[in-house]
Design an enzyme around this catalytic site. Structure first.
Site, PDB file in Angstrom:
ATOM      1  N   ARG A 153       0.986  -1.214   0.061  1.00 23.72           N
ATOM      2  CA  ARG A 153      -0.120   0.190  -0.127  1.00 23.72           C
ATOM      3  C   ARG A 153       0.883   1.066   0.150  1.00 23.72           C
ATOM      4  O   ARG A 153       1.748   1.504   1.115  1.00 23.72           O
ATOM      5  CB  ARG A 153      -0.940  -0.018   1.271  1.00 23.72           C
ATOM      6  CG  ARG A 153      -2.057   1.360   1.409  1.00 23.72           C
ATOM      7  CD  ARG A 153      -2.852   1.052   2.429  1.00 23.72           C
ATOM      8  NE  ARG A 153      -3.630  -0.460   2.344  1.00 23.72           N
ATOM      9  CZ  ARG A 153      -4.630  -0.603   1.637  1.00 23.72           C
ATOM     10  NH1 ARG A 153      -5.193   0.445   0.745  1.00 23.72           N
ATOM     11  NH2 ARG A 153      -5.294  -1.672   1.409  1.00 23.72           N
ATOM     12  N   THR A 208      -0.811   7.931  -1.111  1.00 21.55           N
ATOM     13  CA  THR A 208      -2.231   7.708  -1.932  1.00 21.55           C
ATOM     14  C   THR A 208      -2.908   6.715  -1.037  1.00 21.55           C
ATOM     15  O   THR A 208      -4.418   6.690  -1.555  1.00 21.55           O
ATOM     16  CB  THR A 208      -1.841   7.217  -3.421  1.00 21.55           C
ATOM     17  OG1 THR A 208      -1.562   5.770  -3.574  1.00 21.55           O
ATOM     18  CG2 THR A 208      -0.957   8.099  -4.334  1.00 21.55           C
ATOM     19  N   ASP A 224      -5.998  -9.889  11.495  1.00 22.68           N
ATOM     20  CA  ASP A 224      -5.118  -9.568  10.188  1.00 22.68           C
ATOM     21  C   ASP A 224      -4.743 -11.056   9.573  1.00 22.68           C
ATOM     22  O   ASP A 224      -3.987 -11.816  10.350  1.00 22.68           O
ATOM     23  CB  ASP A 224      -3.866  -8.815  10.404  1.00 22.68           C
ATOM     24  CG  ASP A 224      -2.931  -8.731   9.146  1.00 22.68           C
ATOM     25  OD1 ASP A 224      -2.736  -9.717   8.636  1.00 22.68           O
ATOM     26  OD2 ASP A 224      -2.537  -7.452   9.087  1.00 22.68           O
ATOM     27  N   ASP A 279      -0.952 -12.047   9.259  1.00 25.16           N
ATOM     28  CA  ASP A 279      -0.061 -12.151  10.818  1.00 25.16           C
ATOM     29  C   ASP A 279      -0.622 -13.300  11.290  1.00 25.16           C
ATOM     30  O   ASP A 279       0.255 -14.047  11.843  1.00 25.16           O
ATOM     31  CB  ASP A 279      -0.616 -10.889  11.607  1.00 25.16           C
ATOM     32  CG  ASP A 279       0.467  -9.718  11.346  1.00 25.16           C
ATOM     33  OD1 ASP A 279       1.210  -9.776  10.532  1.00 25.16           O
ATOM     34  OD2 ASP A 279       0.087  -8.583  11.717  1.00 25.16           O
TER      35      ASP A 279
HETATM   36  N1  URA Z   1      -6.904  -7.855   5.760  1.00 24.09           N
HETATM   37  C1  URA Z   1      -6.907  -8.585   6.689  1.00 24.09           C
HETATM   38  O1  URA Z   1      -6.161  -9.589   6.985  1.00 24.09           O
HETATM   39  N2  URA Z   1      -7.987  -8.610   7.807  1.00 24.09           N
HETATM   40  C2  URA Z   1      -8.860  -7.692   7.544  1.00 24.09           C
HETATM   41  O2  URA Z   1      -9.804  -7.596   8.392  1.00 24.09           O
HETATM   42  C3  URA Z   1      -8.776  -6.759   6.438  1.00 24.09           C
HETATM   43  C4  URA Z   1      -7.881  -6.802   5.537  1.00 24.09           C
END
Ligand code: URA
Length: 209
Positions: A104, A108, A200, A203
């Site tokens: 990302r 932007t 996530d 993770d």
């Molecule tokens: N990416 C993720 O891993 N979890 C989310 O909740 C949103 C994007």
């Protein structure tokens, strides 16, 4: 017109609920993403075309069915998409695997591709583009752009948890794309997490923070 399907299979729903729990360990999370990936592949491949083939069993000749049409490629969006690949390959072991990496841009806030490695005949393949989370839809839409630029036209996007915002954005960007999810969740929060979601995915899969 883009089709959005929530795959309601009881095994998928049961495993997804275990996956979502905050207590799930990295090992459990990884195993469950793998298993759900396999079950999603089973459902998503339901509409693949078949053709007749003449074979001989030990007893008689017969007309049997075999997969027809395009060969498959699985393309994970890095990094969390990698978690779904092995499960899909258990069902479709001859599929080729491409990779699309994105980050990302801090200014932007838009996704930018940093790595694209695809089978050379990607334009001729049926593609399962995979990422466990469809959040804003930005990375998925860019990944589809990347594939289309290389001539691909037969793409299904397969995720586990989708946010309504992401489904809408992806459908608007690619009205010809079929999208499959194990769940349509409630919304995206201000940090960009899907609610209730599962946190996530990258993770949790790789044990990072
Ligand atoms: N990416 C993720 O891993 N979890 C989310 O909740 C949103 C994007």
């Amino acid at each position: 017109m883009s089709k959005f399907t929530v795959v309601e299979h009881p095994l998928i729903q049961h495993k997804l609920s275990i996956l979502r729990r905050k207590e799930a360990s990295t090992k459990e999370f990884r195993e469950l993403v793998d298993e759900i990936g396999m079950l999603m592949a089973y459902e998503v491949s339901r509409e693949l075309p078949l053709e007749d083939v003449t074979i001989e069993t030990p007893v008689a000749q017969m007309t049997a069915k075999q997969l027809a049409g395009k060969k498959l490629a699985v393309v994970p969006i890095l990094r969390a998409g990698i978690g779904m690949v092995d499960g899909i390959l258990k069902l479709i072991p001859a599929a080729r695997v491409g990779h699309i990496g994105m980050y990302r841009d801090e200014e932007t806030m838009k996704p930018v591709e940093y790595m694209v490695k695809l089978p050379t005949d990607i334009a001729d393949r049926q593609i399962f583009l995979v990422d466990p989370m469809l959040a804003t839809g930005g990375s998925a839409a860019l990944a589809v752009d990347v594939l289309k630029k290389r001539g691909a036209s037969n793409i299904k996007f397969v995720c586990l948890v989708a946010a309504p915002e992401g489904v809408k954005a992806l459908q608007e960007a690619h009205p010809d794309l079929d999208i499959y999810a194990a769940s349509l969740d409630d919304h995206l929060n201000e940090q960009g997490y899907i609610v209730p979601g599962l946190g996530d995915a990258g993770d949790r899969l790789f044990g990072t923070k």
